[in-house]
Design an enzyme around this catalytic site. Structure first.
Site, mmCIF file in Angstrom:
data_model
loop_
_atom_site.group_PDB
_atom_site.id
_atom_site.type_symbol
_atom_site.label_atom_id
_atom_site.label_comp_id
_atom_site.label_asym_id
_atom_site.label_seq_id
_atom_site.Cartn_x
_atom_site.Cartn_y
_atom_site.Cartn_z
ATOM 1 N N GLU A 1 0.633 -0.798 0.132
ATOM 2 C CA GLU A 1 -0.140 -0.042 -0.238
ATOM 3 C C GLU A 1 0.940 1.486 -0.244
ATOM 4 O O GLU A 1 1.895 0.816 0.644
ATOM 5 C CB GLU A 1 -0.953 -0.129 1.535
ATOM 6 C CG GLU A 1 -2.377 -1.125 1.166
ATOM 7 C CD GLU A 1 -3.599 -1.043 0.530
ATOM 8 O OE1 GLU A 1 -3.278 -0.077 -0.306
ATOM 9 O OE2 GLU A 1 -3.986 -1.892 0.584
ATOM 10 N N LYS B 1 -4.263 -11.167 10.780
ATOM 11 C CA LYS B 1 -4.362 -12.967 10.290
ATOM 12 C C LYS B 1 -4.305 -13.785 11.405
ATOM 13 O O LYS B 1 -5.041 -14.877 11.481
ATOM 14 C CB LYS B 1 -3.293 -13.536 9.138
ATOM 15 C CG LYS B 1 -3.498 -12.829 7.787
ATOM 16 C CD LYS B 1 -2.997 -12.068 6.953
ATOM 17 C CE LYS B 1 -3.754 -11.345 6.313
ATOM 18 N NZ LYS B 1 -1.929 -11.283 4.504
#
Length: 432
Positions: free
Chosen positions: A191, A206
């Site tokens: 990003e 996660k």
């Protein structure tokens, strides 16, 4: 019985457009597998006038979430907005309206997964979230169904494609961190603000999801030890290779009688271990069960179509439940209370790189520091590299607790013969 399934798609970015593409191009296959067609009825976007490369009709795009949730013809909501607050509210409202949800949102599921799953149970709705972890790798479904009869005691692996891509370029192409990050950004793997990836936050979210599911408990972000890849020092990758290791940004979750430990950090992985050869944006996760033993899941961890494939897989599962009338029948209450280990209960081998004064007696003094904390050394080498006017000492311990490691680091930093503790890493995939 329904003669078609209508979807409300929230978001039409990289993943959302990928979902639309798969549903359109594979519509005949999906219709054959389900017995009814699946189509997108409405799409929530911020700007309906934005030009889009899609086969969808322009009149199904809307900026009004209420229009989608209140539509009685829409059977299933697919949330790919991203972010947290807006996405969580959309999921909550969808579930309360009686509509099942498929989401790819790891941020929301890591922070509020248990709450949302219980809300789904209360409203007899499905909530699927396969794409929140591992991109195109079917990890969630494997843990929920394929390994449901087993007791999982450990999960470890690479769960962030951005950091793995950067480390691959740094090791194999000798690029600097900045150069590798720039390439990852240009290719769409990183990003504009890569901090969530390189600081380990993305991987930690996660691991929260995987650990909670694997151990049937409620792991929180604050339970995860997180250390980012920015702490990898110049020369560490080369040193690792000289000693037969590769540095990987890895997540791990382990459970035994003492409790649970979850961590995300750069670790030393033996070159003989399959994780060492997982390169670029690929993810690889090992799951260890009492019955099945060791299993490995490998595949692309990022990208529009791999992630959209996982979303579409959840759509198919949710559609089947709707058609069979069994949606919302799976209960998600955790079986066990989450008991997190203390640092004195977490064991591993450690690699320490220390810059020391080049004088007689230093090695004896430092060996005494380790001995005083009950740590034995497997490897002690004086390296040719010089830092801050001193020489590098490499220490690789036998298995010690994290608390012993921290105590040793603290004493070394206050030892006159030590110029600087340059770096340290947990050694993964080995025991004493």
């Amino acid at each position: 019985m329904k003669n078609e399934i209508n979807i409300g798609l929230l978001g039409f970015g990289v993943v959302g457009s990928g979902v639309a593409k798969i549903l359109h191009e594979h519509r005949d296959d999906l219709s054959h597998k389900l017995g009814v067609p699946v189509k997108i009825n409405k799409v929530l976007v911020k700007d309906v006038n934005k030009k889009r490369n899609t086969d969808l009709s322009a009149d199904i795009f809307t900026t009004d979430l209420d229009e989608i949730i209140a539509d009685p013809t829409i059977d299933l909501i697919v949330e790919v907005i991203g972010g947290t607050s807006e996405a969580k509210q959309a999921i909550e409202r969808s579930l309360r309206s009686g509509k099942g949800v498929v989401t790819a949102n790891k941020d929301v599921m890591a922070q509020s997964g248990l709450e949302l799953l219980q809300l789904a149970d209360e409203n007899r709705c499905d909530l699927f979230y396969e794409a929140s972890v591992g991109g195109g790798i079917p990890l969630i479904r494997t843990l929920e169904d394929g390994l449901a009869s087993d007791r999982i005691h450990a999960i470890t692996g690479i769960v962030n494609g951005t950091t793995n891509f950067i480390l691959t370029k740094m090791k194999h192409e000798k690029k600097t961190y900045e150069e590798a990050l720039q390439e990852a950004t240009e290719l769409g793997f990183a990003e504009a603000d890569p901090s969530a990836d390189v600081d380990g936050i993305d991987a930690a979210r996660k691991m929260v999801i995987l650990a909670s599911l694997a151990f049937s408990t409620d792991v929180r972000m604050e339970d995860v030890f997180v250390r980012g890849m920015k702490e990898i020092r110049k020369g560490d990758l080369e040193l690792a290779d000289q000693f037969g290791y590769t540095i990987k940004m890895a997540g791990s979750a382990k459970k035994d009688e003492a409790g649970i430990e979850v961590a995300v950090e750069p670790v030393f992985v033996p070159n003989s271990h399959p994780l060492a050869s997982v390169n670029n944006e690929f993810n690889a996760v090992y799951v260890y069960g009492d019955a099945v033993g060791e299993t490995m899941f490998y595949g692309p961890g990022a990208g529009s179509l791999p992630t959209a494939t996982s979303v579409t897989g959840d759509i198919v599962a949710a559609c089947r439940n709707l058609l069979l009338g069994v949606n919302g029948k799976r209960l998600h209450a955790p079986q066990f209370k989450c008991k997190i280990k203390s640092d004195s209960q977490k064991y591993a081998r450690y690699f320490h790189r220390i810059s020391v004064k080049d004088e007689v007696g230093v090695l004896t003094r430092l060996s005494a520091v380790y001995s005083n904390h009950g740590a034995s050394l497997a490897t002690v080498i004086q390296h040719a590299d010089r830092n801050n006017g001193g020489v590098d000492l490499i220490m690789i311990t036998h298995e010690i607790s994290r608390q012993q490691h921290l105590d040793i680091m603290n004493e070394l930093q206050n030892t006159p013969e030590v110029i600087e503790v340059l770096s340290f890493y947990r050694v993964e995939g080995e025991t004493r």
